[in-house]
Write a protein that holds these residues in place. Structure first.
Motif, PDB file in Angstrom:
ATOM      1  N   ASP A 182       0.775  -7.558   3.823  1.00 29.91           N
ATOM      2  CA  ASP A 182       0.029  -6.945   4.936  1.00 29.91           C
ATOM      3  C   ASP A 182      -1.478  -6.853   4.648  1.00 29.91           C
ATOM      4  O   ASP A 182      -1.938  -7.281   3.597  1.00 29.91           O
ATOM      5  CB  ASP A 182       0.663  -5.600   5.321  1.00 29.91           C
ATOM      6  CG  ASP A 182       1.930  -5.811   6.152  1.00 29.91           C
ATOM      7  OD1 ASP A 182       2.112  -6.931   6.671  1.00 29.91           O
ATOM      8  OD2 ASP A 182       2.724  -4.873   6.290  1.00 29.91           O
ATOM      9  N   PRO A 183      -2.260  -6.312   5.592  1.00 29.10           N
ATOM     10  CA  PRO A 183      -3.718  -6.444   5.439  1.00 29.10           C
ATOM     11  C   PRO A 183      -4.370  -5.479   4.440  1.00 29.10           C
ATOM     12  O   PRO A 183      -5.475  -5.746   3.990  1.00 29.10           O
ATOM     13  CB  PRO A 183      -4.265  -6.142   6.843  1.00 29.10           C
ATOM     14  CG  PRO A 183      -3.123  -5.872   7.717  1.00 29.10           C
ATOM     15  CD  PRO A 183      -1.889  -5.763   6.905  1.00 29.10           C
ATOM     16  N   GLN A 184      -3.698  -4.383   4.102  1.00 30.19           N
ATOM     17  CA  GLN A 184      -4.399  -3.373   3.288  1.00 30.19           C
ATOM     18  C   GLN A 184      -4.978  -3.946   1.987  1.00 30.19           C
ATOM     19  O   GLN A 184      -6.132  -3.690   1.678  1.00 30.19           O
ATOM     20  CB  GLN A 184      -3.473  -2.176   2.976  1.00 30.19           C
ATOM     21  CG  GLN A 184      -2.994  -1.398   4.182  1.00 30.19           C
ATOM     22  CD  GLN A 184      -1.658  -1.920   4.708  1.00 30.19           C
ATOM     23  OE1 GLN A 184      -1.322  -3.089   4.517  1.00 30.19           O
ATOM     24  NE2 GLN A 184      -0.901  -1.079   5.385  1.00 30.19           N
ATOM     25  N   PHE A 216      -6.957   4.635   4.865  1.00 30.42           N
ATOM     26  CA  PHE A 216      -5.714   4.407   5.612  1.00 30.42           C
ATOM     27  C   PHE A 216      -5.928   4.533   7.118  1.00 30.42           C
ATOM     28  O   PHE A 216      -5.192   3.936   7.898  1.00 30.42           O
ATOM     29  CB  PHE A 216      -4.591   5.305   5.079  1.00 30.42           C
ATOM     30  CG  PHE A 216      -4.132   4.860   3.717  1.00 30.42           C
ATOM     31  CD1 PHE A 216      -3.575   3.601   3.550  1.00 30.42           C
ATOM     32  CD2 PHE A 216      -4.302   5.653   2.600  1.00 30.42           C
ATOM     33  CE1 PHE A 216      -3.177   3.145   2.290  1.00 30.42           C
ATOM     34  CE2 PHE A 216      -3.908   5.213   1.341  1.00 30.42           C
ATOM     35  CZ  PHE A 216      -3.347   3.952   1.187  1.00 30.42           C
ATOM     36  N   LEU A 239     -10.567 -10.289   9.405  1.00 33.93           N
ATOM     37  CA  LEU A 239      -9.558 -10.373   8.341  1.00 33.93           C
ATOM     38  C   LEU A 239      -9.221 -11.827   7.997  1.00 33.93           C
ATOM     39  O   LEU A 239      -8.899 -12.154   6.853  1.00 33.93           O
ATOM     40  CB  LEU A 239      -8.290  -9.624   8.762  1.00 33.93           C
ATOM     41  CG  LEU A 239      -8.456  -8.102   8.841  1.00 33.93           C
ATOM     42  CD1 LEU A 239      -7.210  -7.454   9.419  1.00 33.93           C
ATOM     43  CD2 LEU A 239      -8.756  -7.510   7.453  1.00 33.93           C
ATOM     44  N   ASP A 258       1.005   5.471   3.990  1.00 32.72           N
ATOM     45  CA  ASP A 258      -0.106   4.648   4.474  1.00 32.72           C
ATOM     46  C   ASP A 258      -0.238   4.708   5.994  1.00 32.72           C
ATOM     47  O   ASP A 258      -0.890   3.871   6.588  1.00 32.72           O
ATOM     48  CB  ASP A 258       0.026   3.197   3.976  1.00 32.72           C
ATOM     49  CG  ASP A 258       1.308   2.521   4.467  1.00 32.72           C
ATOM     50  OD1 ASP A 258       2.189   3.223   5.002  1.00 32.72           O
ATOM     51  OD2 ASP A 258       1.415   1.297   4.301  1.00 32.72           O
ATOM     52  N   SER A 280       0.794  -1.228   0.000  1.00 31.47           N
ATOM     53  CA  SER A 280       0.000   0.000   0.000  1.00 31.47           C
ATOM     54  C   SER A 280       0.831   1.284   0.000  1.00 31.47           C
ATOM     55  O   SER A 280       0.281   2.360   0.160  1.00 31.47           O
ATOM     56  CB  SER A 280      -0.950   0.001   1.203  1.00 31.47           C
ATOM     57  OG  SER A 280      -0.207  -0.073   2.390  1.00 31.47           O
ATOM     58  N   TYR A 290     -13.206  -0.334   3.958  1.00 32.52           N
ATOM     59  CA  TYR A 290     -12.146  -1.293   3.613  1.00 32.52           C
ATOM     60  C   TYR A 290     -12.526  -2.091   2.359  1.00 32.52           C
ATOM     61  O   TYR A 290     -11.747  -2.207   1.410  1.00 32.52           O
ATOM     62  CB  TYR A 290     -11.960  -2.219   4.815  1.00 32.52           C
ATOM     63  CG  TYR A 290     -10.875  -3.262   4.674  1.00 32.52           C
ATOM     64  CD1 TYR A 290      -9.546  -2.895   4.514  1.00 32.52           C
ATOM     65  CD2 TYR A 290     -11.187  -4.624   4.731  1.00 32.52           C
ATOM     66  CE1 TYR A 290      -8.551  -3.853   4.417  1.00 32.52           C
ATOM     67  CE2 TYR A 290     -10.195  -5.584   4.634  1.00 32.52           C
ATOM     68  CZ  TYR A 290      -8.883  -5.199   4.479  1.00 32.52           C
ATOM     69  OH  TYR A 290      -7.896  -6.152   4.382  1.00 32.52           O
ATOM     70  N   PHE A 321      -6.585  -1.336  11.858  1.00 30.37           N
ATOM     71  CA  PHE A 321      -6.436  -2.802  11.738  1.00 30.37           C
ATOM     72  C   PHE A 321      -5.024  -3.217  12.139  1.00 30.37           C
ATOM     73  O   PHE A 321      -4.810  -4.211  12.836  1.00 30.37           O
ATOM     74  CB  PHE A 321      -6.689  -3.264  10.300  1.00 30.37           C
ATOM     75  CG  PHE A 321      -8.145  -3.281   9.898  1.00 30.37           C
ATOM     76  CD1 PHE A 321      -9.152  -2.905  10.776  1.00 30.37           C
ATOM     77  CD2 PHE A 321      -8.515  -3.689   8.615  1.00 30.37           C
ATOM     78  CE1 PHE A 321     -10.488  -2.931  10.390  1.00 30.37           C
ATOM     79  CE2 PHE A 321      -9.840  -3.723   8.226  1.00 30.37           C
ATOM     80  CZ  PHE A 321     -10.830  -3.330   9.115  1.00 30.37           C
ATOM     81  N   HIS A 322      -4.062  -2.433  11.655  1.00 33.90           N
ATOM     82  CA  HIS A 322      -2.651  -2.722  11.965  1.00 33.90           C
ATOM     83  C   HIS A 322      -2.456  -2.704  13.490  1.00 33.90           C
ATOM     84  O   HIS A 322      -1.860  -3.627  14.061  1.00 33.90           O
ATOM     85  CB  HIS A 322      -1.784  -1.656  11.282  1.00 33.90           C
ATOM     86  CG  HIS A 322      -0.317  -1.747  11.564  1.00 33.90           C
ATOM     87  ND1 HIS A 322       0.573  -2.325  10.699  1.00 33.90           N
ATOM     88  CD2 HIS A 322       0.414  -1.331  12.617  1.00 33.90           C
ATOM     89  CE1 HIS A 322       1.792  -2.269  11.227  1.00 33.90           C
ATOM     90  NE2 HIS A 322       1.723  -1.659  12.380  1.00 33.90           N
ATOM     91  N   THR A 366      -7.126   1.038   7.858  1.00 29.05           N
ATOM     92  CA  THR A 366      -6.087  -0.001   7.824  1.00 29.05           C
ATOM     93  C   THR A 366      -5.057   0.216   8.931  1.00 29.05           C
ATOM     94  O   THR A 366      -4.492  -0.743   9.446  1.00 29.05           O
ATOM     95  CB  THR A 366      -5.396  -0.085   6.443  1.00 29.05           C
ATOM     96  OG1 THR A 366      -4.886   1.197   6.090  1.00 29.05           O
ATOM     97  CG2 THR A 366      -6.369  -0.564   5.389  1.00 29.05           C
ATOM     98  N   LYS A 367      -4.844   1.486   9.323  1.00 26.52           N
ATOM     99  CA  LYS A 367      -3.922   1.708  10.450  1.00 26.52           C
ATOM    100  C   LYS A 367      -4.541   1.145  11.737  1.00 26.52           C
ATOM    101  O   LYS A 367      -3.850   0.550  12.567  1.00 26.52           O
ATOM    102  CB  LYS A 367      -3.626   3.207  10.594  1.00 26.52           C
ATOM    103  CG  LYS A 367      -2.692   3.553  11.741  1.00 26.52           C
ATOM    104  CD  LYS A 367      -1.257   3.106  11.490  1.00 26.52           C
ATOM    105  CE  LYS A 367      -0.404   3.273  12.740  1.00 26.52           C
ATOM    106  NZ  LYS A 367       1.012   3.123  12.541  1.00 26.52           N
TER     107      LYS A 367
END
Ligand code: UDP
Length: 417
Positions: A123-125, A73, A159, A262, A36, A98, A79-80, A76-77
């Motif tokens: 990664d998950p993005q 973002f 996820l 990201d 990403s 998402y 999620f991270h 996704t952050k």
């Protein structure tokens, strides 16, 4: 541009021969990496070196980056953060943002992805892309670079449904593996010894960088290089610096970081850091552009103490980079840092700012020991964490996924003419 032949000087001829042998059955294989961001953070750092070398070995490799709005973002952050164990508050519409961004990106990437022999999603993005490619012909791998040892369950359960549809996953260490219905590979990341970030520099270059950023070359320097991210614990580093300064008054602290496109939380964390620094002129917060590789290289070479006090860490390339430069690293006892810091041999694992300060005092008072640890540190990286090892593992995984159901494949003993 570097070619695979250039690495003979670092690894010897055998390692490169083996790479060529492994790559032969993969000639022309269409491999697409997706992440990403092109800049900032370890994944971009690795892909920018890995993809050209895969091409040089004859693979038809490419690197695609998904796009998204600020809201994507932010999702996704979070999620991270959740995957690294933070019980984040999920808001209404979070999954919708998402999924919609995934669908939008697939419009642009579908034909490339469906045609590919291998797709590696980092990664998950970009995880949802697979669902939008119903006619995919290749194998899809999820490469997770995150510390997934204790994920926040509600987000991981969500996820995981995407991950389950992949053909394989790759994690950086065994602690991160998860119950999944497909094969999981373990593969730590790596650094490129020939890149601007890691190549040798002259003492004059190191000195010039210190002067350029207003550091006093005659005084001690403590350094952490990191995105401004709470998992990197920059406030803990400042606390530890203040403790060390009480017995090493000439100490200066450098917190060098930059932005990743990201990572929307960087500005807030940077503000927290600046607030904590207050008027302390001996703390240098350097906001560097994404291509400041030589600067980071020089700072790492010029530092008397290198810290990476992460609270969670997928791997920690900054640790590898410093070890390669012969610096013992004081690192947080977390994730991939544990693979790299052999306690008391290549650095020290610490849990608190006080612990970091104690180890810093030891290194400052025992320079011969620090030198010896640095020598072992560089050797550890040479044996385990160089790009050539990473390439070999990627090639092996590709061979296994593509040729796995054949009884045997022939590897040529001689490199191709
Ligand atoms: N990095 C950089 N500029 C910065 C901060 C970091 O080039 O301002 C690089 C750093 O040298 C390393 C990578 O970004 O190569 C960070 O990787 P790491 O695995 O340490 O952490 P991540 O950011 O992926 O969590």
């Amino acid at each position: 541009m570097t070619s695979i032949q250039d690495y003979v000087a670092v690894t010897g001829e055998n390692v490169i021969d083996r790479l060529r042998q492994l790559a032969r059955p993969l000639r022309g294989t269409k491999v697409v990496h997706v992440n990403s961001t092109y800049v900032g953070g370890g994944v971009a750092e690795i892909l920018s070196k890995l993809v050209p070398l895969q091409k040089d070995l004859g693979l038809d490799a490419r690197w695609e980056v998904i796009r998204g709005e600020e809201a994507f973002f932010q999702v996704t952050k979070s999620f991270h953060n959740a995957l690294q164990g933070v019980p984040v508050q999920l808001w209404d519409g979070v999954f919708k943002v998402y999924e919609e961004t995934g669908a939008q990106n697939s419009e642009e990437l579908r034909s490339t992805l469906e045609e590919a022999d291998i797709v590696i999603i980092h990664d998950p993005q970009p995880l949802p892309l697979l669902r939008s490619c119903p006619n995919r012909k290749g194998k899809w791998i999820w490469r997770c670079h995150i510390d997934l040892s204790h994920p926040y369950r509600p987000v991981w359960q969500y996820l995981r449904k995407y991950v389950m549809e992949y053909d394989a996953s790759i994690f950086s260490l065994a602690d991160f593996a998860q119950p999944l219905p497909h094969i999981q590979y373990l593969m730590p990341p790596s650094i490129d010894p020939l890149s601007e970030k890691n190549m040798d520099l002259t003492p004059e270059q190191v000195q010039a960088t210190k002067l350029q950023f207003g550091l006093d070359p005659a005084r001690l320097i403590m350094l952490q290089v990191s995105r401004f991210d709470r998992f990197k614990d920059p406030l803990g580093v400042i606390k530890s610096y203040r403790l060390v300064k009480s017995f090493a008054p000439s100490l200066q602290l450098v917190l060098a970081g930059g932005e990743a496109t990201d990572d929307p939380e960087g500005a807030a964390v940077l503000a927290e850091v600046r607030n904590e620094v207050g008027g302390d002129k001996d703390i240098h917060v350097l906001l560097l552009p994404p291509d400041a590789h030589v600067t980071i290289n020089a700072l790492q070479r010029g530092a008397d103490l290198v810290v990476q006090k992460s609270l969670k860490e997928g791997f920690g390339l900054t640790v590898t980079e410093a070890l390669w430069k012969g610096k013992p690293v004081i690192g947080g006892d977390a994730g991939g840092i544990r693979l790299q810091i052999v306690n008391h041999h290549t650095g020290f694992l610490v849990k608190t700012p006080e612990g970091a300060a104690l180890r810093a005092r030891y290194l400052l008072r025992h320079p011969d020991k620090a030198l010896e640890m640095g020598r072992i540190a560089k050797e550890l990286v040479r044996q385990n964490f160089l790009l050539t090892r990473n390439l070999q593992e990627y090639l092996s995984i590709l061979v296994a996924l593509i040729y796995g159901d054949q009884e045997r494949i022939e590897l040529q003993l001689k490199a191709a003419p």
